[in-house]
Design an enzyme around this catalytic site. Structure first.
Site, mmCIF file in Angstrom:
data_model
loop_
_atom_site.group_PDB
_atom_site.id
_atom_site.type_symbol
_atom_site.label_atom_id
_atom_site.label_comp_id
_atom_site.label_asym_id
_atom_site.label_seq_id
_atom_site.Cartn_x
_atom_site.Cartn_y
_atom_site.Cartn_z
ATOM 1 C CB ILE A 71 17.938 -10.441 12.635
ATOM 2 C CG1 ILE A 71 16.647 -11.238 12.836
ATOM 3 C CG2 ILE A 71 19.074 -11.019 13.466
ATOM 4 C CD1 ILE A 71 15.591 -10.997 11.804
ATOM 5 C CG ASP B 226 -2.262 -9.058 10.394
ATOM 6 O OD1 ASP B 226 -1.860 -8.033 9.828
ATOM 7 O OD2 ASP B 226 -3.422 -9.486 10.287
ATOM 8 C CD GLU C 42 -4.762 -3.580 7.525
ATOM 9 O OE1 GLU C 42 -4.656 -4.260 6.491
ATOM 10 O OE2 GLU C 42 -5.086 -4.080 8.627
ATOM 11 C CG ASP D 138 -0.254 -6.494 6.028
ATOM 12 O OD1 ASP D 138 -0.082 -7.022 7.137
ATOM 13 O OD2 ASP D 138 -1.313 -5.935 5.699
ATOM 14 C CG HIS E 232 -7.316 -11.035 12.132
ATOM 15 N ND1 HIS E 232 -8.308 -10.518 11.332
ATOM 16 C CD2 HIS E 232 -6.186 -10.360 11.786
ATOM 17 C CE1 HIS E 232 -7.822 -9.574 10.553
ATOM 18 N NE2 HIS E 232 -6.521 -9.462 10.811
#
Length: 342
Positions: free
Chosen positions: A50, A141, A175, A204, A309
Site C-alpha cells: 500500500i 479519478d 480519457e 477506474d 471532477h
C-alpha cells in the site's frame, strides 16, 4: 472517468467527430487492506504494498500542484505524470513504451504501455486512465487506478513473476477528453493482435470514499435495477464471450479482500472499456468503477462521487482501505488469468 451513463442511448460506433483523428503515431521504447501489505501469494509472486501506491498518489499530487492544479492531457502536468510512471515501471524492470497520438484539437498526448512477457502468445491487458480533468488533480479519478496498476506491476516484477500469458499494463491519455487514448490504441490494433488478447480489465476510481464496488456486469444480472427507459439500451450491449468469466474472477478477487461487490452496467460506456466493445468486439472485457453507494443531488445534478471532477480530488480524497482492496484484487486477478509459466 468520463461520466456518460443511464441517460444516453446505447450507440456503439464512434462517430467521426467523436473518435480520434488520424493524427501521428510514434512509439518511444525505453486503513490499508492486509492483502495489500508486503508478503507473498500462493503463486509465489509478491503481493503489492500500500505504501508504494500512496507514494505514487502523493507524487501525482505534487505534479498537479506544480502545473496549474491538474494533469490534463495535452499539458505539462500530464506529460510529467507519464515520465514519472514510466520511470517507476522501468526501475522495476518492466519494458515500457509511449504511444503518441494527435487529439481532436490537433494537440498531441500519449498512452503508456508496460509489459511482463509471457511465452504463450496470449496477452492479458489491464488498464487505467492517467489523465485528470482541467478542474483538479484527479487523484481518485484516476490516480487511484493508475497507482494500483503500477504498485501491482512492481510487486509482480519484484520477485521475478513469470506469467504464462503476457501481462500488458496500459495507462490511457485523454480519457477525460472523450476516451481518445484507448480508442486510438484499439483502432490501431491489427486483427491478429486483437486475436491475441485474452481480455481487457479496467480500473477506474478505485479509492472512492463511501463508494460501491461496482464490477462491470457482463452477465447483465443488474438489468432489472435500471430505469425502464434505458433498460433496453443496456440489454443490447454485446459483451464478448469470456466477459462473464472476467466478471466472476474480479468479483471473487474483491470478495477475497473483504469488499462487498455490486454488479453494475451503468458505467460501461463511460470508461475505457467502450473502445474495446466498439472496435474489438471479440475481446472479453471487465473492470471496476467505484461511485458513491448513496448518491445525492446538488442543484439537480447527481453527485456521483466525492469531489468528482473538482479541485478537491486530492490525496485527502482517497479511501486507503478501498485502494488496498483494489490492489489485492488486481494482483489476484492477474495471477489467476495470466497464470504462471511452466
Amino acid at each position: 472517468m468520463r461520466m456518460r451513463v443511464v441517460t444516453v442511448a446505447w450507440v456503439l460506433p464512434f462517430a467521426s467527430g467523436a473518435g480520434c483523428g488520424a493524427g501521428t503515431d510514434s512509439t518511444q521504447m525505453a486503513g490499508p487492506s492486509a492483502a495489500a501489505s508486503s508478503g507473498s501469494s500462493a503463486s509465489g509472486a509478491a503481493t503489492p504494498r500500500i505504501e508504494d501506491a500512496l507514494v505514487i498518489l502523493h507524487r501525482l499530487q505534487k505534479i498537479a500542484d506544480r502545473n496549474g492544479g491538474n494533469r490534463f492531457s495535452g499539458t505539462k502536468g500530464y506529460d510529467d505524470s507519464v515520465a514519472y510512471l514510466r520511470d517507476r515501471l522501468e526501475r522495476a524492470g518492466l519494458h515500457t513504451s509511449v504511444q503518441h497520438f494527435a487529439m481532436r484539437d490537433g494537440t498531441t498526448t500519449s498512452n503508456v504501455l508496460a509489459e511482463l512477457p509471457g511465452g504463450s502468445g496470449r496477452v492479458l491487458m489491464v488498464g487505467a486512465h492517467l489523465d485528470s480533468v482541467k478542474a483538479g488533480p484527479g487523484i481518485n479519478d484516476n490516480g487511484s487506478g493508475s497507482a494500483t496498476l503500477v504498485a501491482v506491476a512492481q510487486a509482480l516484477a519484484r520477485t521475478g513473476y513469470r506469467p504464462r500469458d503476457t501481462v500488458r499494463f496500459a495507462f490511457w491519455g485523454a480519457e477525460e477528453r472523450g476516451l481518445q487514448g484507448s480508442l486510438h490504441y484499439v483502432k490501431g490494433l491489427k486483427d491478429a493482435e486483437k486475436a491475441q488478447l485474452s481480455g481487457y480489465v479496467n480500473f477506474d476510481m478505485t479509492a472512492t470514499k463511501g463508494g460501491a464496488y461496482g464490477i462491470v456486469d457482463a452477465a447483465k444480472s443488474s438489468l432489472a435495477d435500471l430505469p425502464k427507459k434505458v433498460r433496453g439500451d443496456f440489454a443490447q450491449i454485446p459483451f464478448a464471450a469470456g466477459s462473464v468469466r472476467l466478471q466472476k474472477v474480479l468479483t471473487r478477487a474483491y470478495q477475497d479482500q473483504g469488499a462487498p461487490v455490486t454488479p453494475d452496467l451503468t458505467t460501461v460506456t463511460a470508461t475505457d472499456i467502450r473502445p474495446f466493445l466498439a472496435k474489438a468486439p471479440t475481446v472479453p472485457v471487465g473492470g471496476i468503477v467505484m461511485l458513491s453507494a448513496n448518491p445525492r443531488k446538488q442543484k439537480g445534478r447527481p453527485i456521483v462521487a466525492p469531489c468528482y471532477h473538482r479541485k478537491c480530488d486530492t490525496t485527502a480524497n482517497i479511501d486507503t482501505t478501498a485502494l488496498g482492496r483494489g490492489m489485492g484484487a488486481l494482483h489476484q486477478t492477474i495471477t489467476e488469468l495470466a497464470g504462471t509459466a511452466s
